[in-house]
Write an enzyme that holds these catalytic residues in place. Structure first.
Site, PDB file in Angstrom:
ATOM      1  N   TYR A  75      39.583  54.924 -52.196  1.00 39.13           N
ATOM      2  CA  TYR A  75      39.505  55.912 -51.113  1.00 39.13           C
ATOM      3  C   TYR A  75      38.211  56.493 -50.882  1.00 39.13           C
ATOM      4  CZ  TYR A  75      40.574  58.889 -47.396  1.00 39.13           C
ATOM      5  OH  TYR A  75      40.612  59.649 -46.333  1.00 39.13           O
ATOM      6  N   PHE A 127      25.955  49.424 -22.262  1.00 39.24           N
ATOM      7  CA  PHE A 127      26.828  48.358 -22.198  1.00 39.24           C
ATOM      8  C   PHE A 127      28.335  49.178 -21.783  1.00 39.24           C
ATOM      9  CE2 PHE A 127      30.669  46.614 -24.701  1.00 39.24           C
ATOM     10  CZ  PHE A 127      30.707  45.563 -24.369  1.00 39.24           C
ATOM     11  N   ASP A 128      29.319  48.466 -21.233  1.00 44.00           N
ATOM     12  CA  ASP A 128      30.283  49.158 -20.671  1.00 44.00           C
ATOM     13  C   ASP A 128      31.140  50.118 -21.485  1.00 44.00           C
ATOM     14  OD1 ASP A 128      31.963  47.447 -22.187  1.00 44.00           O
ATOM     15  OD2 ASP A 128      32.603  46.171 -20.732  1.00 44.00           O
ATOM     16  N   ASP A 218      20.779  51.304 -29.328  1.00 45.60           N
ATOM     17  CA  ASP A 218      22.102  50.739 -29.341  1.00 45.60           C
ATOM     18  C   ASP A 218      21.697  49.239 -29.754  1.00 45.60           C
ATOM     19  OD1 ASP A 218      24.342  49.417 -29.128  1.00 45.60           O
ATOM     20  OD2 ASP A 218      24.791  50.004 -27.143  1.00 45.60           O
ATOM     21  N   ALA A 220      23.151  46.561 -31.348  1.00 47.03           N
ATOM     22  CA  ALA A 220      24.083  45.440 -31.570  1.00 47.03           C
ATOM     23  C   ALA A 220      23.322  44.041 -31.966  1.00 47.03           C
ATOM     24  CB  ALA A 220      25.058  45.352 -30.513  1.00 47.03           C
ATOM     25  N   LYS A 261      28.278  41.763 -34.184  1.00 43.29           N
ATOM     26  CA  LYS A 261      27.474  40.924 -33.706  1.00 43.29           C
ATOM     27  C   LYS A 261      26.558  40.551 -34.914  1.00 43.29           C
ATOM     28  CE  LYS A 261      28.904  43.238 -29.659  1.00 43.29           C
ATOM     29  NZ  LYS A 261      29.717  44.111 -29.791  1.00 43.29           N
ATOM     30  N   HIS A 453      37.626  46.123 -15.496  1.00 45.45           N
ATOM     31  CA  HIS A 453      37.680  44.324 -15.690  1.00 45.45           C
ATOM     32  C   HIS A 453      38.571  44.211 -16.894  1.00 45.45           C
ATOM     33  CE1 HIS A 453      34.371  46.397 -17.859  1.00 45.45           C
ATOM     34  NE2 HIS A 453      34.333  45.525 -19.047  1.00 45.45           N
TER      35      HIS A 453
HETATM   36  N1  F0G Z   1      26.934  48.241 -27.324  1.00 46.69           N
HETATM   37  C1  F0G Z   1      26.574  46.955 -26.944  1.00 46.69           C
HETATM   38  C2  F0G Z   1      25.078  46.503 -26.446  1.00 46.69           C
HETATM   39  C3  F0G Z   1      27.541  46.036 -27.087  1.00 46.69           C
HETATM   40  O1  F0G Z   1      27.293  44.703 -26.560  1.00 46.69           O
HETATM   41  C4  F0G Z   1      28.993  46.339 -27.631  1.00 46.69           C
HETATM   42  C5  F0G Z   1      29.971  45.473 -27.465  1.00 46.69           C
HETATM   43  C6  F0G Z   1      29.119  47.615 -27.982  1.00 46.69           C
HETATM   44  C7  F0G Z   1      27.924  48.466 -27.778  1.00 46.69           C
HETATM   45  C8  F0G Z   1      30.429  48.123 -28.619  1.00 46.69           C
HETATM   46  O2  F0G Z   1      30.709  47.749 -29.697  1.00 46.69           O
HETATM   47  O3  F0G Z   1      32.708  46.036 -29.550  1.00 46.69           O
HETATM   48  O4  F0G Z   1      31.869  46.876 -31.772  1.00 46.69           O
HETATM   49  O5  F0G Z   1      32.961  48.502 -30.138  1.00 46.69           O
HETATM   50  N2  F0G Z   1      30.020  44.111 -26.936  1.00 46.69           N
HETATM   51  C9  F0G Z   1      30.929  43.542 -26.774  1.00 46.69           C
HETATM   52  C10 F0G Z   1      30.495  42.133 -26.076  1.00 46.69           C
HETATM   53  C11 F0G Z   1      32.358  43.557 -26.891  1.00 46.69           C
HETATM   54  O6  F0G Z   1      31.483  41.074 -25.436  1.00 46.69           O
HETATM   55  O7  F0G Z   1      29.379  42.154 -25.413  1.00 46.69           O
HETATM   56  P1  F0G Z   1      32.111  47.281 -30.138  1.00 46.69           P
END
Ligand code: F0G
Length: 463
Positions: A75, A127-128, A218, A220, A261, A453
């Site tokens: 844990y 990102f969204d 950010d 990723a 990613k 979306h």
């Molecule tokens: N920031 C970026 C630039 C991303 O592309 C994503 C996710 C996230 C944050 C959020 O991360 O999915 O681990 O919670 N992108 C995916 C995509 C979902 O299809 O581009 P997450």
């Protein structure tokens, strides 16, 4: 300016395979209708080639799976945490690291701790989910992409950059005191998967330091950004991708990373911080909502795969193989007569659906139509990035403000598909490009207010 992709095979061979389904055209028609014409509602066993996301969809390596067997599920204070922490610290250099189950959890924890209601978060492009989490924290997400990004066809190497003049003038202007964070997305997923230059990051650091505003990444796709810097930015060709990535982290005050990613795993996220007070605030929230601070919603075996993935992902042979695969796919698509955002990035190709389907107005969602057609004709799943995703709607869900571009993203899972799969997709696209006028538009049947979306339902407009 980009050199020709070289004819070198990927630096791995396949050991475990997963069957993919091939449905008949009638079955695909029925599946898409059942899904409300939204590819997010399709079942994976209805999809032949899945380009919906590069997130958590990659293949792991033998070394990652061997490490996973050592997963320590204690844990607190698990051995796996320390192995992951050491790998992440070596890469990022941040003294304080917090694991989360994925990127958006890191966003929620950081923004809840850092942003105050009414503040502004400035970015090259949010990102969204990132924008949604800024909004949920009561702040406003504002994108300041560079002017070069507006020309989809130009060969500008760093269209992911932030507009430095707009950043400076916002910080120096009447809204300056409202800015709580500057967040640079590398690579710029919301805008063509385009990279951000080191020069741009250096300038953001200088501007944010001068104005006393925190600067985060950010990150990723930190390794893919580093590879594109190595290829495209003068002065970096002799740097290793790892050194470039580490330098990018060094420039910022902290980071958020979706490790699904460039962590080369199915799940995982990370917050990296220099500020001790912020770390303590984030840690308290993490423990209350994600999990104890030595696992943060992840299993020990996930942490082990990540510790290895974070090393493998900056291997030049891996990055070269992935970049080459995307570059070849881009060429196949261009040869098929379909334009993409130039120059091609790495994690995805963005098709210019507006140009391919000029007979459809933005209100008929040409990007969405192209995405649906790829599924109907070839079982290919992908996501629209156009007016369906970004446009403004009235109460009756009619489009009142279109997006600047009507795009479709083909996101490429890591180490998953072969050149034959890419050739198949390019073939399906080529057939569409020969007779685009047969493709009809769509109208919205129902749509949720936030992150439309994902859950929107549509219906085809009959001829
Ligand atoms: N920031 C970026 C630039 C991303 O592309 C994503 C996710 C996230 C944050 C959020 O991360 O999915 O681990 O919670 N992108 C995916 C995509 C979902 O299809 O581009 P997450």
């Amino acid at each position: 300016m980009l050199s020709d992709p070289i004819r070198k095979p990927p630096p791995y061979r396949i050991k475990v395979v997963e069957p993919i389904p091939f449905l008949s055209p009638e079955q695909r028609r029925a599946a898409l209708a059942e899904a409300g014409y939204n590819p997010f509602n399709l079942r994976a066993d209805q999809v032949t080639i899945d380009f919906l996301s590069d997130s958590g969809t990659g293949a792991t390596s033998t070394d990652q799976e061997a490490a996973a067997a050592r997963g320590d599920e204690s844990y607190a204070g698990a051995r796996s945490w320390f192995r992951f922490r050491d790998a992440a610290a070596l890469l990022t250099g941040y003294p304080h690291l917090l694991p989360t189950h994925q990127g958006r959890a890191a966003e929620r924890v950081l923004f809840t701790s850092l942003l105050k209601p009414g503040q502004l978060c400035l970015s090259n492009t949010h990102f969204d989910t990132t924008g949604a989490n800024v909004t949920l924290a009561g702040a406003e997400a504002r994108d300041l992409p560079c002017a070069e990004a507006r020309d989809l066809d130009s060969d500008e190497p760093f269209k992911g950059n932030i507009d430095l003049d707009a950043l400076e003038s916002t910080l120096a202007g009447p809204e300056g005191s409202r800015v709580g964070l500057v967040l640079m997305t590398i690579t710029n997923n919301g805008f063509g998967g385009q990279p951000v230059s080191m020069a741009n990051l250096e300038a953001v650091r200088e501007i944010t330091q001068r104005h006393g505003v925190p600067f985060f990444l950010d990150a990723a796709r930190f390794a893919e950004n580093a590879w594109l810097v190595k290829q495209r930015e003068p002065g970096y060709s002799h740097w290793t991708p790892r050194k470039i990535a580490t330098r990018a982290f060094e420039l910022a005050d902290g980071c958020l990373i979706s490790l699904k990613k460039d962590g080369l795993t199915a799940i995982g996220g990370l917050i990296g911080l220099r500020d001790e007070n912020l770390w303590q605030q984030c840690e308290a929230l993490l423990i209350a909502t994600e999990g104890f601070s030595t696992y943060g919603g992840l299993a020990g075996h996930d942490l082990e795969r990540l510790a290895v993935g974070l090393r493998e992902v900056t291997e030049p042979s891996y990055l070269e193989g992935r970049a080459t695969q995307t570059a070849r796919f881009a060429r196949m698509i261009n040869d098929a007569g379909v334009d993409i955002i130039q120059p091609a990035g790495i994690h995805a190709l963005y098709l210019n659906a507006g140009r391919l389907l000029p007979h459809l107005t933005p209100a008929e969602f040409p990007g969405h139509s192209l995405g649906c057609q790829l599924f109907l004709d070839g079982g290919i799943r992908c996501a629209e990035l156009g007016s369906l995703y970004l446009g403004t709607l009235d109460e009756e869900n009619r489009l009142t403000g279109p997006a600047p571009f009507e795009l479709v993203r083909l996101a490429i899972p890591r180490r998953v598909y072969t050149e034959e799969h890419f050739a198949y997709v390019a073939g399906v696209l080529g057939d569409i490009a020969k007779d685009p006028e047969r493709i009809r538009g769509y109208r919205i049947a129902s749509a949720p207010p936030l992150l439309r979306h994902f859950k929107v339902r549509l219906e085809p407009i009959q001829a």
